[in-house]
Design a protein around this motif. Structure first.
Motif: not given
Length: 254
Positions: A4-11, A36-38, A62-66, A100-102
């Motif tokens: 992790v090297s960035r900020n994440y806004l989680v929804g 959202c980032d995540a 949303v394929p590219n979200k953590l 798929q898993v988180p």
């Protein structure tokens, strides 16, 4: 372990949000998801029969979200019965058996006795553990916060989240101090206040050392939670907001 090297806004994603996004490519909820980032998959909101498919379904929308997977107990503001806590290990196993898993799973601090068993399942497949604490009465004092960080480091978890009720305009100062001291020692770190006087901290904490914050999609699931669309606008303008007062002024527009 996820880097992790960035900020994440989680929804937060529950059944209503996921089903709406799946059924309609142009549903407004998709705009929120894009903000959202995540994504926090709240497994406790879904029927257990579909848990092993949820990560895959969310990635399709949303394929590219953590992703952060959570089975939140009622005592921590969730819907999973507290008395069933002993059943969660088998349910975590079900989640981790999916196609798929988180990237991360959220485990409460008072369940740290489960950490080793869960980590033994998660770590080999690249899933990290985020240890969370939710205090709906007050923000812990400095000693209590440092003890929390020490507990998380002791077991070897790489993520920490604390959400605690703010009861005054200066309550969150302790969380900022905590974030400055410990934020960089974890890959994922959230420390913010709940309630009306905690709203600003959901954004300002990212300036103080945290890299993780949470917003609402649709109705709020926590006191003082802000819509992800508003938080995204604030984060996009972060370089122009240099104080809590400036963030508050921005939020007061909505």
């Amino acid at each position: 372990m996820p880097a992790v090297s960035r900020n994440y806004l989680v929804g937060l994603v529950g059944p209503d949000v996921l089903e709406a996004a799946e059924k309609d490519l142009f549903h407004p909820v998709r705009l929120d998801l894009d903000c959202c980032d995540a994504i926090e998959i709240r497994y406790d909101f879904f029927d257990e029969s579909v848990w092993d498919t949820l990560s895959e379904r969310v990635r399709h929308v949303v394929p590219n979200k953590l992703q952060i997977g959570t089975i939140r107990l009622k005592r921590d503001g969730g819907k999973f019965a507290d008395e069933r806590v002993v059943e969660r290990m088998d349910l975590w196993k079900k989640i981790l058996s999916g196609k798929q898993v988180p990237e991360w799973l959220d485990l409460e601090r008072d369940c740290l006795s489960d950490f080793k068993a869960l980590n033994d399942m998660a770590f080999p497949i690249g899933v990290g553990l985020l240890i969370s604490e939710h205090n709906f009465e007050r923000i812990p004092n400095d000693i209590e916060l440092e003890a929390f960080a020490d507990d998380v480091k002791r077991v070897g978890a790489q993520g920490l989240k604390i959400a605690a009720m703010s009861n005054s305009d200066v309550d969150c100062d302790r969380l900022y101090k905590f974030a400055k001291k410990f934020g960089k020692k974890f890959q994922m770190f959230a420390a913010f206040g709940m309630g009306e006087t905690g709203k600003v901290s959901r954004l300002w904490s990212l300036n103080q050392g945290a890299n993780l914050t949470y917003g609402s999609i649709g109705h709020s699931e926590a006191p003082g939670q802000i819509e992800v669309s508003i938080m995204r606008r604030a984060l996009d303008q972060a370089e122009n907001m240099h104080s809590e007062m400036e963030i508050l002024a921005f939020l007061n527009q909505f």
